[in-house]
Every structure is written in C-alpha cells, then in structure tokens.
Scaffold this motif. Sequence first.
Motif, PDB file in Angstrom:
ATOM      1  N   VAL A   1      28.927  11.144  -9.871  1.00  0.00           N
ATOM      2  CA  VAL A   1      28.170  10.926  -8.769  1.00  0.00           C
ATOM      3  C   VAL A   1      28.724   9.482  -8.352  1.00  0.00           C
ATOM      4  O   VAL A   1      28.625   8.243  -8.976  1.00  0.00           O
ATOM      5  N   ALA A   2      29.219   9.306  -7.059  1.00  0.00           N
ATOM      6  CA  ALA A   2      29.608   8.030  -6.518  1.00  0.00           C
ATOM      7  C   ALA A   2      28.351   7.212  -6.370  1.00  0.00           C
ATOM      8  O   ALA A   2      27.166   7.616  -6.053  1.00  0.00           O
ATOM      9  N   VAL A   3      28.697   5.827  -6.496  1.00  0.00           N
ATOM     10  CA  VAL A   3      27.553   4.855  -6.485  1.00  0.00           C
ATOM     11  C   VAL A   3      27.719   4.069  -5.296  1.00  0.00           C
ATOM     12  O   VAL A   3      26.744   3.388  -4.771  1.00  0.00           O
ATOM     13  N   VAL A   4      29.099   4.141  -4.752  1.00  0.00           N
ATOM     14  CA  VAL A   4      29.398   3.139  -3.579  1.00  0.00           C
ATOM     15  C   VAL A   4      30.082   3.727  -2.527  1.00  0.00           C
ATOM     16  O   VAL A   4      31.206   4.541  -3.205  1.00  0.00           O
ATOM     17  N   VAL A   5      30.010   3.793  -1.210  1.00  0.00           N
ATOM     18  CA  VAL A   5      30.854   4.413  -0.285  1.00  0.00           C
ATOM     19  C   VAL A   5      31.179   3.088   0.706  1.00  0.00           C
ATOM     20  O   VAL A   5      30.483   2.177   0.964  1.00  0.00           O
ATOM     21  N   ILE A   6      32.655   3.105   0.573  1.00  0.00           N
ATOM     22  CA  ILE A   6      33.399   2.089   1.353  1.00  0.00           C
ATOM     23  C   ILE A   6      34.031   2.567   2.802  1.00  0.00           C
ATOM     24  O   ILE A   6      34.790   3.730   2.605  1.00  0.00           O
TER      25      ILE A   6
ATOM     26  N   GLN B   1      32.238   3.714   5.135  1.00  0.00           N
ATOM     27  CA  GLN B   1      31.176   4.300   6.034  1.00  0.00           C
ATOM     28  C   GLN B   1      29.815   3.743   5.659  1.00  0.00           C
ATOM     29  O   GLN B   1      29.593   2.849   4.794  1.00  0.00           O
ATOM     30  N   ASP B   2      28.822   3.972   6.574  1.00  0.00           N
ATOM     31  CA  ASP B   2      27.328   3.287   6.301  1.00  0.00           C
ATOM     32  C   ASP B   2      26.572   4.018   5.456  1.00  0.00           C
ATOM     33  O   ASP B   2      25.494   3.598   5.131  1.00  0.00           O
ATOM     34  N   GLY B   3      26.953   5.318   5.048  1.00  0.00           N
ATOM     35  CA  GLY B   3      26.288   6.116   3.896  1.00  0.00           C
ATOM     36  C   GLY B   3      27.314   7.363   3.668  1.00  0.00           C
ATOM     37  O   GLY B   3      28.119   7.777   4.457  1.00  0.00           O
ATOM     38  N   PHE B   4      26.833   8.056   2.605  1.00  0.00           N
ATOM     39  CA  PHE B   4      27.564   9.174   2.133  1.00  0.00           C
ATOM     40  C   PHE B   4      27.758  10.347   3.156  1.00  0.00           C
ATOM     41  O   PHE B   4      28.652  11.190   2.835  1.00  0.00           O
ATOM     42  N   GLN B   5      26.868  10.507   3.964  1.00  0.00           N
ATOM     43  CA  GLN B   5      26.827  11.421   5.063  1.00  0.00           C
ATOM     44  C   GLN B   5      27.609  11.267   6.092  1.00  0.00           C
ATOM     45  O   GLN B   5      27.776  12.216   6.966  1.00  0.00           O
ATOM     46  N   GLN B   6      28.131  10.241   6.313  1.00  0.00           N
ATOM     47  CA  GLN B   6      28.989   9.826   7.592  1.00  0.00           C
ATOM     48  C   GLN B   6      30.552  10.161   7.484  1.00  0.00           C
ATOM     49  O   GLN B   6      31.035   9.919   6.442  1.00  0.00           O
TER      50      GLN B   6
ATOM     51  N   ILE C   1      33.419   4.763  -5.160  1.00  0.00           N
ATOM     52  CA  ILE C   1      33.549   4.061  -6.450  1.00  0.00           C
ATOM     53  C   ILE C   1      32.489   4.753  -7.237  1.00  0.00           C
ATOM     54  O   ILE C   1      31.160   5.189  -6.871  1.00  0.00           O
ATOM     55  N   TYR C   2      32.977   5.175  -8.354  1.00  0.00           N
ATOM     56  CA  TYR C   2      32.166   5.645  -9.622  1.00  0.00           C
ATOM     57  C   TYR C   2      32.422   4.563 -10.692  1.00  0.00           C
ATOM     58  O   TYR C   2      33.195   4.267 -11.183  1.00  0.00           O
ATOM     59  N   ARG C   3      31.112   4.367 -11.253  1.00  0.00           N
ATOM     60  CA  ARG C   3      30.883   3.373 -12.241  1.00  0.00           C
ATOM     61  C   ARG C   3      31.507   3.853 -13.617  1.00  0.00           C
ATOM     62  O   ARG C   3      32.299   3.382 -14.084  1.00  0.00           O
ATOM     63  N   ASP C   4      30.989   5.091 -13.988  1.00  0.00           N
ATOM     64  CA  ASP C   4      31.807   5.639 -14.988  1.00  0.00           C
ATOM     65  C   ASP C   4      31.481   7.190 -15.031  1.00  0.00           C
ATOM     66  O   ASP C   4      30.291   7.553 -15.258  1.00  0.00           O
ATOM     67  N   PRO C   5      32.392   7.809 -14.396  1.00  0.00           N
ATOM     68  CA  PRO C   5      32.191   9.160 -14.131  1.00  0.00           C
ATOM     69  C   PRO C   5      32.001  10.138 -15.309  1.00  0.00           C
ATOM     70  O   PRO C   5      31.327  11.061 -14.801  1.00  0.00           O
ATOM     71  N   ARG C   6      32.325   9.628 -16.372  1.00  0.00           N
ATOM     72  CA  ARG C   6      32.076  10.617 -17.620  1.00  0.00           C
ATOM     73  C   ARG C   6      30.505  10.646 -18.048  1.00  0.00           C
ATOM     74  O   ARG C   6      30.119  11.482 -18.563  1.00  0.00           O
ATOM     75  N   THR C   7      29.744   9.321 -17.875  1.00  0.00           N
ATOM     76  CA  THR C   7      28.293   9.347 -18.025  1.00  0.00           C
ATOM     77  C   THR C   7      27.484   9.418 -16.875  1.00  0.00           C
ATOM     78  O   THR C   7      26.160   9.307 -17.232  1.00  0.00           O
TER      79      THR C   7
END
Length: 141
Positions: A21-26, A28-33, A11-17
Amino acid sequence: MADTLNHRVLIYRDPRTSDAVAVVVIGQDGFQQTLYGTGARRFAFGYLAVAVAPTGELYVADPGNDRVLEFRNPLRDTTADRVFGHADFTTGGFHYPDYYNPLPPPTAANLLEPMGVAVDAAGDLYVADTVYDRVVVYDRP
C-alpha cells in the motif's frame, strides 16, 4: 513508482511488509484524484520517470511540461523544491514545432521532453532530453 496514467508518483516505504500500500502520493492532493497541469504539485500528460539520489531526493521527469522536478524530502513534503528545464514552476511544455512555431534552440537551461532520469553515487543528476537528442548532466544539484 511512476503512475503515468494517473499523473502521479507513489511511494511505498516497504512493500514487502506494508501489504504493498502506497504511503505517499506526489502529483495529486489525494489518492483518488487524477489532476494534471503545471506548478510545483502537478505533472502533465506524458510518461513519468523517477530516480532517487543517495541522500533521498526524488527526481521526476515530467516530459509533458519539458522539465524535471526535485523533491528534497518526498516522504514529508509533496511540493517540488526545484525545477530543471524552466525558470519557474508555472511554465508548461512547448508545443511541437510546426511552420509557425519552430523548436527553440537547446541551451543549458532548457529541456524538451525529458524521458529519463538517473542519479549516480556522487549525487550527479542525468537527464535523457529526448527531443534534443542529448543527455544533460547536473553536477550534484
């Protein structure tokens, strides 16, 4: 955004601003998994599809588990609140039919490889149930 090869939704809140960078990952327990499986926090192998309802719920088609998951507040809680296609979160996908395991008959309660989801302005959920060759509609789930 569905990130199928990593078994997750970003999930990206507002990718233009936010420098995209994604703010939420669903999923997985983290962005690296890159874990996969069943349950209310995992997806199986398969092409994920996503839809967002007018009131903010996120729906994710998880074809490897023959289900659709609903996340009522995905910006704050990455555990699914509801499952469509199974009676519970722990049931996995159905193995393809063979001589010993024929397909279960389609019912209003089961799905088999849902590959697409959409939500209309009234909040009705549409699921493309691929193997059963049908579209299932859930009135404002």
